[in-house]
Scaffold this motif. Structure first.
Motif, PDB file in Angstrom:
ATOM      1  N   PHE A   1       0.833  -1.211   0.000  1.00  0.00           N
ATOM      2  CA  PHE A   1       0.000   0.000   0.000  1.00  0.00           C
ATOM      3  C   PHE A   1       0.858   1.248   0.000  1.00  0.00           C
ATOM      4  CE2 PHE A   1       0.180   1.597   4.388  1.00  0.00           C
ATOM      5  CZ  PHE A   1       0.600   0.490   5.112  1.00  0.00           C
ATOM      6  N   GLU A   2       0.288   2.326  -0.534  1.00  0.00           N
ATOM      7  CA  GLU A   2       1.012   3.600  -0.513  1.00  0.00           C
ATOM      8  C   GLU A   2       0.107   4.697   0.017  1.00  0.00           C
ATOM      9  OE1 GLU A   2       2.172   3.997  -4.664  1.00  0.00           O
ATOM     10  OE2 GLU A   2       0.548   5.427  -4.974  1.00  0.00           O
ATOM     11  N   GLU A   3       0.760   5.653   0.655  1.00  0.00           N
ATOM     12  CA  GLU A   3       0.050   6.701   1.388  1.00  0.00           C
ATOM     13  C   GLU A   3       0.925   7.934   1.437  1.00  0.00           C
ATOM     14  OE1 GLU A   3      -2.757   5.876   3.496  1.00  0.00           O
ATOM     15  OE2 GLU A   3      -2.663   3.885   2.607  1.00  0.00           O
ATOM     16  N   PRO A   4       0.332   9.115   1.694  1.00  0.00           N
ATOM     17  CA  PRO A   4       1.174  10.278   1.982  1.00  0.00           C
ATOM     18  C   PRO A   4       2.134   9.932   3.123  1.00  0.00           C
ATOM     19  CG  PRO A   4      -1.101  10.937   1.770  1.00  0.00           C
ATOM     20  CD  PRO A   4      -1.095   9.430   1.753  1.00  0.00           C
ATOM     21  N   TYR A   5       3.371  10.385   2.991  1.00  0.00           N
ATOM     22  CA  TYR A   5       4.444   9.923   3.875  1.00  0.00           C
ATOM     23  C   TYR A   5       4.760  10.958   4.963  1.00  0.00           C
ATOM     24  CZ  TYR A   5       9.174   8.462   5.165  1.00  0.00           C
ATOM     25  OH  TYR A   5      10.294   8.081   5.859  1.00  0.00           O
ATOM     26  N   LEU A   6       4.777  10.491   6.194  1.00  0.00           N
ATOM     27  CA  LEU A   6       5.044  11.371   7.329  1.00  0.00           C
ATOM     28  C   LEU A   6       6.375  12.112   7.197  1.00  0.00           C
ATOM     29  CD1 LEU A   6       4.195  12.331  10.204  1.00  0.00           C
ATOM     30  CD2 LEU A   6       5.444  10.366  11.109  1.00  0.00           C
ATOM     31  N   GLY A   7       7.398  11.428   6.698  1.00  0.00           N
ATOM     32  CA  GLY A   7       8.725  12.056   6.558  1.00  0.00           C
ATOM     33  C   GLY A   7       8.647  13.308   5.693  1.00  0.00           C
ATOM     34  N   ASP A   8       7.850  13.274   4.623  1.00  0.00           N
ATOM     35  CA  ASP A   8       7.696  14.444   3.749  1.00  0.00           C
ATOM     36  C   ASP A   8       6.858  15.532   4.411  1.00  0.00           C
ATOM     37  OD1 ASP A   8       9.210  13.594   1.474  1.00  0.00           O
ATOM     38  OD2 ASP A   8       7.629  12.148   1.059  1.00  0.00           O
ATOM     39  N   VAL A   9       5.846  15.130   5.158  1.00  0.00           N
ATOM     40  CA  VAL A   9       5.002  16.122   5.850  1.00  0.00           C
ATOM     41  C   VAL A   9       5.850  16.914   6.848  1.00  0.00           C
ATOM     42  CG1 VAL A   9       3.030  16.406   7.431  1.00  0.00           C
ATOM     43  CG2 VAL A   9       2.887  14.774   5.540  1.00  0.00           C
ATOM     44  N   ILE A  10       6.714  16.217   7.560  1.00  0.00           N
ATOM     45  CA  ILE A  10       7.562  16.886   8.552  1.00  0.00           C
ATOM     46  C   ILE A  10       8.598  17.767   7.841  1.00  0.00           C
ATOM     47  CG2 ILE A  10       9.265  16.493  10.429  1.00  0.00           C
ATOM     48  CD1 ILE A  10       6.279  15.742  11.107  1.00  0.00           C
ATOM     49  N   ARG A  11       9.164  17.250   6.765  1.00  0.00           N
ATOM     50  CA  ARG A  11      10.209  17.983   6.030  1.00  0.00           C
ATOM     51  C   ARG A  11       9.657  19.263   5.402  1.00  0.00           C
ATOM     52  NH1 ARG A  11      11.684  17.670   0.724  1.00  0.00           N
ATOM     53  NH2 ARG A  11      10.249  15.959   0.324  1.00  0.00           N
ATOM     54  N   LEU A  12       8.450  19.177   4.810  1.00  0.00           N
ATOM     55  CA  LEU A  12       7.894  20.318   4.070  1.00  0.00           C
ATOM     56  C   LEU A  12       6.950  21.190   4.909  1.00  0.00           C
ATOM     57  CD1 LEU A  12       6.859  18.361   0.835  1.00  0.00           C
ATOM     58  CD2 LEU A  12       8.741  19.983   0.992  1.00  0.00           C
ATOM     59  N   THR A  13       6.636  20.753   6.121  1.00  0.00           N
ATOM     60  CA  THR A  13       5.546  21.349   6.917  1.00  0.00           C
ATOM     61  C   THR A  13       4.256  21.369   6.080  1.00  0.00           C
ATOM     62  OG1 THR A  13       7.244  22.755   7.925  1.00  0.00           O
ATOM     63  CG2 THR A  13       4.988  23.233   8.545  1.00  0.00           C
ATOM     64  N   SER A  14       3.992  20.268   5.401  1.00  0.00           N
ATOM     65  CA  SER A  14       2.761  20.170   4.591  1.00  0.00           C
ATOM     66  C   SER A  14       1.638  19.651   5.490  1.00  0.00           C
ATOM     67  CB  SER A  14       2.987  19.279   3.376  1.00  0.00           C
ATOM     68  OG  SER A  14       3.655  18.090   3.719  1.00  0.00           O
ATOM     69  N   TYR A  15       1.272  20.511   6.460  1.00  0.00           N
ATOM     70  CA  TYR A  15       0.274  20.107   7.458  1.00  0.00           C
ATOM     71  C   TYR A  15      -1.099  19.859   6.828  1.00  0.00           C
ATOM     72  CZ  TYR A  15      -1.275  24.943   7.070  1.00  0.00           C
ATOM     73  OH  TYR A  15      -1.745  26.127   6.570  1.00  0.00           O
ATOM     74  N   ASP A  16      -1.279  20.330   5.570  1.00  0.00           N
ATOM     75  CA  ASP A  16      -2.570  20.125   4.905  1.00  0.00           C
ATOM     76  C   ASP A  16      -2.820  18.654   4.565  1.00  0.00           C
ATOM     77  OD1 ASP A  16      -0.397  20.602   3.153  1.00  0.00           O
ATOM     78  OD2 ASP A  16      -1.725  21.072   1.479  1.00  0.00           O
ATOM     79  N   GLN A  17      -1.815  17.784   4.738  1.00  0.00           N
ATOM     80  CA  GLN A  17      -2.058  16.342   4.572  1.00  0.00           C
ATOM     81  C   GLN A  17      -2.870  15.807   5.743  1.00  0.00           C
ATOM     82  OE1 GLN A  17      -1.574  14.790   1.973  1.00  0.00           O
ATOM     83  NE2 GLN A  17       0.378  15.259   0.995  1.00  0.00           N
TER      84      GLN A  17
END
Ligand code: TYD
Length: 404
Positions: free
Chosen positions: A196-212
């Protein structure tokens, strides 16, 4: 409302305030009855699991009016073709008919790649009636239901016989992971894999993409958390592939413990997570500070354009936009409308802040000097489509610094 605080080891990180359902686009007469919940996130230290502290019932989100159609992005269509090819490659040495199940098959965009009945025995499971109906029209073998252990116990044709169970952007929607993994265990054969694939926590933390973070994303997974959860069920991650989709995703390949060789690739990616501090609570407190700074920066930027009498619109009425707009309290006073391609969103209003959604064909430099890109994960496709806007001096902005 379902509480995800089943585990005492979940520590509170932050609240994004009062939030509506991210995909519930409204007519004016729905405004009064709109439902809100407190969107807070926490971190389960035992499982290294980032999660919503409470989330609305899945039945409220994935109903007959579910507004997300997987087939709306050209890029995603080809992404799902590539994903299917990777699965087919894994199955190529199996001589008999291969059994493949997709959890949350949406409009069948990916499942259709397994529709050759001579080669595959395919099954899609989809709870939202409207998107299920589209998959059914394509003559695919689909069930209109949620995937649960109880459902798996009824799928006698697939029990302990399934070669691949896969899902894209679905597993993080399922609150009861215990029930889910029991169902997977029920269906997979000895060498079978769950991918399975999903939005990745590592990228959310790196980019501050809190909208995920929104109601449907009960969890934001990492390799650390998925491996720990899998091991509770005598499963383990055997491989992983970072993806650029949804602004940064991870594809996890899980097999029965000891049945597969664990890839070096997975080991490398896991050590990167330790280096990023994804196992430490402090990392999430820094994320909280970064979200607050991002909010201030966006509001300041919009106010400054508004003071210059610039016309500001939003581009792509994504679920993610619901989090940005409601967390930053951005309303019609700042953003006149949001342009989008999805027929069932057009002429409705955005959840919570009630910004009108307009047909994307009306988007141009005359009605929008500045465009806030809510579909930032589709930047390449959107910029290609809106070449003229850029040529005519249109300005794109984003809540993610350094994106544009
Ligand atoms: P997506 O990032 O998949 O949304 P979500 O945050 O809900 O997961 O983007 C899908 C939305 O973006 C959908 O409302 C359609 C819109 N969109 C456009 O309006 N134009 C485009 O060119 C693309 C690719 C998407």
């Amino acid at each position: 409302m379902k509480s995800n605080l089943s585990n005492a080891s979940v520590k509170f990180i932050m609240s994004f305030g009062k939030m509506p359902l991210a995909n519930k686009f409204l007519e004016t007469n729905d405004f009064q009855s709109e439902k809100f919940y407190d969107m807070s996130v926490g971190f389960d230290e035992k499982l290294s699991l980032f999660q919503l502290i409470q989330s609305p019932d899945p039945e409220e989100m994935f109903d007959e009016n579910y507004a997300f159609f997987s087939g709306t992005s050209k890029y995603m269509v080809s992404h799902f073709e590539n994903f299917s090819d990777q699965i087919k490659e894994r199955l190529k040495n199996i001589s008999e008919k291969k059994k493949v199940i997709e959890i949350g098959c949406n409009d069948g965009i990916m499942l259709q790649n397994f529709s050759n009945k001579l080669e595959y025995d395919h099954l899609g499971i989809e709870p939202s009636k409207n998107v299920y109906a589209v998959a059914k029209e394509k003559n695919l073998n689909v069930i209109n239901n949620f995937f649960t252990n109880e459902l798996a116990l009824n799928l006698t044709n697939y029990q302990k016989k399934t070669d691949v169970i896969y899902a894209a952007n679905v597993i993080c929607h399922i609150p009861d992971l215990n029930n889910l993994f029991n169902g997977i265990d029920e269906l997979l054969n000895k060498k079978g894999v769950f991918i399975f694939e999903e939005p990745y926590l590592g990228d959310v933390i790196r980019l501050t993409s809190y909208d995920q973070i929104y109601d449907e994303h009960v969890y934001l997974f990492s390799l650390l958390s998925v491996d720990k959860i899998s091991k509770l069920f005598d499963l383990e991650i055997i491989d992983a592939y970072p993806q650029i989709t949804h602004g940064g995703s991870m594809r996890y390949v899980i097999g029965r413990k000891g049945e597969h060789i664990i890839s070096d690739n997975f080991k490398k990616l896991l050590s990167k997570e330790f280096a990023q501090g994804l196992d430490k609570f402090d990392t999430y407190l820094r994320f909280k500070d970064n979200c607050e700074s991002s909010k201030k920066r966006l509001i300041k930027m919009l106010n400054s354009f508004a003071e210059q009498n610039k016309k500001i619109s939003g581009y792509a009425a994504t679920s993610k936009s619901t989090t940005i707009l409601n967390y930053c309290k951005i309303g019609k006073n700042l953003i006149k409308c949001i342009y989008d391609t999805t027929p069932i969103k057009i002429n409705k209003f955005s959840p919570g802040m009630h910004i009108p959604i307009k047909h994307h064909q009306n988007f141009n430099i005359t009605n929008s000097d500045i465009s806030l890109l809510f579909g930032w994960n589709h930047k390449k496709e959107i910029f290609e489509k809106e070449k003229n806007y850029i040529k005519n001096g249109g300005i794109w902005i984003s809540h993610i610094s350094d994106l544009l």
